[in-house]
Design an enzyme around this catalytic site. Structure first.
Site, PDB file in Angstrom:
ATOM      1  CB  SER A 217      -0.867  -0.039   1.260  1.00  0.00           C
ATOM      2  OG  SER A 217      -1.337   1.240   1.581  1.00  0.00           O
TER       3      SER A 217
ATOM      4  CE1 TYR B 277      -4.047  -2.232   4.980  1.00  0.00           C
ATOM      5  CE2 TYR B 277      -3.411   0.011   4.393  1.00  0.00           C
ATOM      6  CZ  TYR B 277      -3.795  -1.263   4.020  1.00  0.00           C
ATOM      7  OH  TYR B 277      -3.897  -1.574   2.677  1.00  0.00           O
TER       8      TYR B 277
HETATM    9  P1  NAD Z   1     -11.347  -6.010   0.386  1.00  0.00           P
HETATM   10  O1  NAD Z   1     -11.587  -5.926   1.855  1.00  0.00           O
HETATM   11  O2  NAD Z   1     -12.464  -5.689  -0.533  1.00  0.00           O
HETATM   12  O3  NAD Z   1     -10.764  -7.429  -0.011  1.00  0.00           O
HETATM   13  C1  NAD Z   1     -10.021  -8.215   0.878  1.00  0.00           C
HETATM   14  C2  NAD Z   1     -10.653  -9.584   0.915  1.00  0.00           C
HETATM   15  O4  NAD Z   1      -9.860 -10.384   1.799  1.00  0.00           O
HETATM   16  C3  NAD Z   1     -12.066  -9.593   1.464  1.00  0.00           C
HETATM   17  O5  NAD Z   1     -12.954 -10.242   0.564  1.00  0.00           O
HETATM   18  C4  NAD Z   1     -11.966 -10.357   2.777  1.00  0.00           C
HETATM   19  O6  NAD Z   1     -13.128 -11.138   3.058  1.00  0.00           O
HETATM   20  C5  NAD Z   1     -10.719 -11.198   2.546  1.00  0.00           C
HETATM   21  N1  NAD Z   1     -10.039 -11.555   3.794  1.00  0.00           N
HETATM   22  C6  NAD Z   1      -9.727 -10.740   4.821  1.00  0.00           C
HETATM   23  N2  NAD Z   1      -9.131 -11.428   5.797  1.00  0.00           N
HETATM   24  C7  NAD Z   1      -9.056 -12.714   5.376  1.00  0.00           C
HETATM   25  C8  NAD Z   1      -8.579 -13.915   5.958  1.00  0.00           C
HETATM   26  N3  NAD Z   1      -8.063 -13.943   7.183  1.00  0.00           N
HETATM   27  N4  NAD Z   1      -8.691 -15.071   5.248  1.00  0.00           N
HETATM   28  C9  NAD Z   1      -9.219 -15.072   4.001  1.00  0.00           C
HETATM   29  N5  NAD Z   1      -9.715 -13.961   3.406  1.00  0.00           N
HETATM   30  C10 NAD Z   1      -9.633 -12.801   4.089  1.00  0.00           C
HETATM   31  O7  NAD Z   1     -10.102  -5.036   0.100  1.00  0.00           O
HETATM   32  P2  NAD Z   1      -9.493  -4.495  -1.291  1.00  0.00           P
HETATM   33  O8  NAD Z   1      -9.715  -3.044  -1.326  1.00  0.00           O
HETATM   34  O9  NAD Z   1      -9.939  -5.363  -2.404  1.00  0.00           O
HETATM   35  O10 NAD Z   1      -7.946  -4.725  -1.005  1.00  0.00           O
HETATM   36  C11 NAD Z   1      -7.247  -5.860  -1.498  1.00  0.00           C
HETATM   37  C12 NAD Z   1      -5.800  -5.739  -1.075  1.00  0.00           C
HETATM   38  O11 NAD Z   1      -5.224  -4.547  -1.613  1.00  0.00           O
HETATM   39  C13 NAD Z   1      -5.597  -5.658   0.434  1.00  0.00           C
HETATM   40  O12 NAD Z   1      -4.438  -6.380   0.756  1.00  0.00           O
HETATM   41  C14 NAD Z   1      -5.381  -4.181   0.692  1.00  0.00           C
HETATM   42  O13 NAD Z   1      -4.612  -3.961   1.854  1.00  0.00           O
HETATM   43  C15 NAD Z   1      -4.634  -3.779  -0.566  1.00  0.00           C
HETATM   44  N6  NAD Z   1      -4.780  -2.357  -0.888  1.00  0.00           N
HETATM   45  C16 NAD Z   1      -5.995  -1.860  -1.269  1.00  0.00           C
HETATM   46  C17 NAD Z   1      -6.107  -0.504  -1.563  1.00  0.00           C
HETATM   47  C18 NAD Z   1      -7.413   0.107  -1.996  1.00  0.00           C
HETATM   48  O14 NAD Z   1      -7.446   1.325  -2.198  1.00  0.00           O
HETATM   49  N7  NAD Z   1      -8.494  -0.650  -2.154  1.00  0.00           N
HETATM   50  C19 NAD Z   1      -4.971   0.333  -1.479  1.00  0.00           C
HETATM   51  C20 NAD Z   1      -3.769  -0.219  -1.081  1.00  0.00           C
HETATM   52  C21 NAD Z   1      -3.671  -1.576  -0.804  1.00  0.00           C
END
Ligand code: NAD
Length: 325
Positions: free
Chosen positions: A132, A156
């Site tokens: 991130s 985070y």
């Molecule tokens: P999201 O919450 O929509 O997706 C994450 C998924 O992981 C969810 O469906 C959740 O149910 C699953 N999950 C969480 N804990 C779990 C576990 N213990 N076992 C199995 N599944 C689990 O989030 P997103 O926005 O799609 O983000 C995806 C990745 O990208 C994450 O790692 C997040 O940190 C990273 N990220 C996202 C953004 C953004 O702007 N959306 C920015 C930087 C980094």
């Protein structure tokens, strides 16, 4: 020849379902998705995200909690070769991580380390880790390139930095090819309900007040989901040992301009409640994406007006479900 097998963790989430849909356009690919439908936001939304994918013979959903899976249990659950792992499962969100850092450490660090062990045992050809932009903290040297000094200011962000470091360890010890992608505020259809663009669009449509933290002059490098997906999938394909790569739009948008743009797209006025800046929130993000351009041929194409229109149209299409959450 057997199909290339991807393991996508967190595949029912925002970014994950888009990555899977993109991958499955290739008939030589099949995907196993692990997701525990964690309670950060509604199961219904996640089921909606993957409803069409569930019909594909090349898609398999394993509903399981990575926090509870050590490599030997994982091996029993996925008893077949895996080519590439794209690890997106995480506890996301800066503010909740301040309330409950331990659960972030468990999912984002311990579960990641378990998955790295599993990747080594499976001899995968690539491990992609969703890091991130938050790892940069409030570094003043904008735009941020991958060599900047990192100043995380939330639990985070610290867990994401730890994930990058564990990737380096596993590459060094076991030669596991590893790429950490530093994602910059991703938005688009299926986006997480806690994200600002979702909250603002919903509040404007419902004519309820938006809470703005700060004076509206904070800024973000908002990156449209389709651009991010192309970067992620390309990263899975390139032949490198260990890299950290920014995936952003390399355009910053002030918070007050973001709201003005959503007002324009929805043709409705926002009601605003002003509040002080929140601890843990960074003031700005801005990606230097030259490395992604060079290594991944990554060229984001969607500007904020186009992206916000897509979000609005998605809201209109799923109004009943989305306005209920
Ligand atoms: P999201 O919450 O929509 O997706 C994450 C998924 O992981 C969810 O469906 C959740 O149910 C699953 N999950 C969480 N804990 C779990 C576990 N213990 N076992 C199995 N599944 C689990 O989030 P997103 O926005 O799609 O983000 C995806 C990745 O990208 C994450 O790692 C997040 O940190 C990273 N990220 C996202 C953004 C953004 O702007 N959306 C920015 C930087 C980094």
């Amino acid at each position: 020849m057997s199909k290339k097998h991807y393991l996508i963790t967190g595949g029912a989430g925002f970014i994950g379902n888009h990555v899977i849909r993109y991958l499955l356009k290739n008939k030589e690919v099949r995907v196993t998705c692990i997701d525990n439908f964690d309670t950060f936001y509604s199961r219904e939304i996640k089921l909606q995200n993957i409803s069409d994918l569930q019909e594909s013979p090349d898609f398999k959903l394993v509903e399981n909690d990575l926090d509870e899976l050590n490599p030997s249990i994982l091996k029993k659950i996925i008893n077949e070769p895996i080519d590439i792992i794209i690890h997106l499962a995480a506890k996301a969100g800066v503010r909740p991580s301040i309330q409950d850092p331990k659960s972030y450490i468990k999912t984002n660090i311990t579960a990641t380390q378990n998955l790295l062990d599993f990747a080594v045992q499976k001899n995968v050809s690539k491990f992609i880790f969703a890091s991130s932009s938050s790892v940069y903290g409030n570094n003043k040297n904008l735009p941020w390139n991958e060599h900047e000094i990192l100043y995380p200011i939330s639990p985070y962000a610290a867990t994401k930095l730890a994930g990058e470091a564990f990737g380096h360890v596993y590459n060094n010890l076991y030669h596991l090819p590893f790429i950490a992608l530093r994602l910059f505020t991703v938005y688009g259809p299926c986006m997480r309900p806690d994200l600002a663009i979702y909250q603002f669009t919903k509040s404007i449509l419902e004519a309820t007040p938006i809470t703005i933290f700060g004076d509206g002059n904070s800024s973000r490098d908002y990156t449209y989901i389709k651009d991010i997906v192309k970067g992620i999938v390309k990263a899975a394909e390139i032949d490198v040992q260990y890299e950290i790569i920014n995936l952003g739009n390399s355009q910053t948008v002030l918070l007050k301009d973001l709201i003005a743009n959503i007002e324009k797209v929805t043709n409705k006025k926002a009601l605003i409640k002003w509040r002080p800046m929140q601890p843990g929130d960074v003031t700005y993000t801005y990606a230097d994406i030259r490395k992604a351009e060079w290594l991944l041929d990554y060229h984001p194409e969607t500007n904020i007006e186009e992206g916000l229109l897509e979000v609005y149209q998605w809201f209109k299409k799923h109004e009943e479900l989305l306005l209920a959450h």
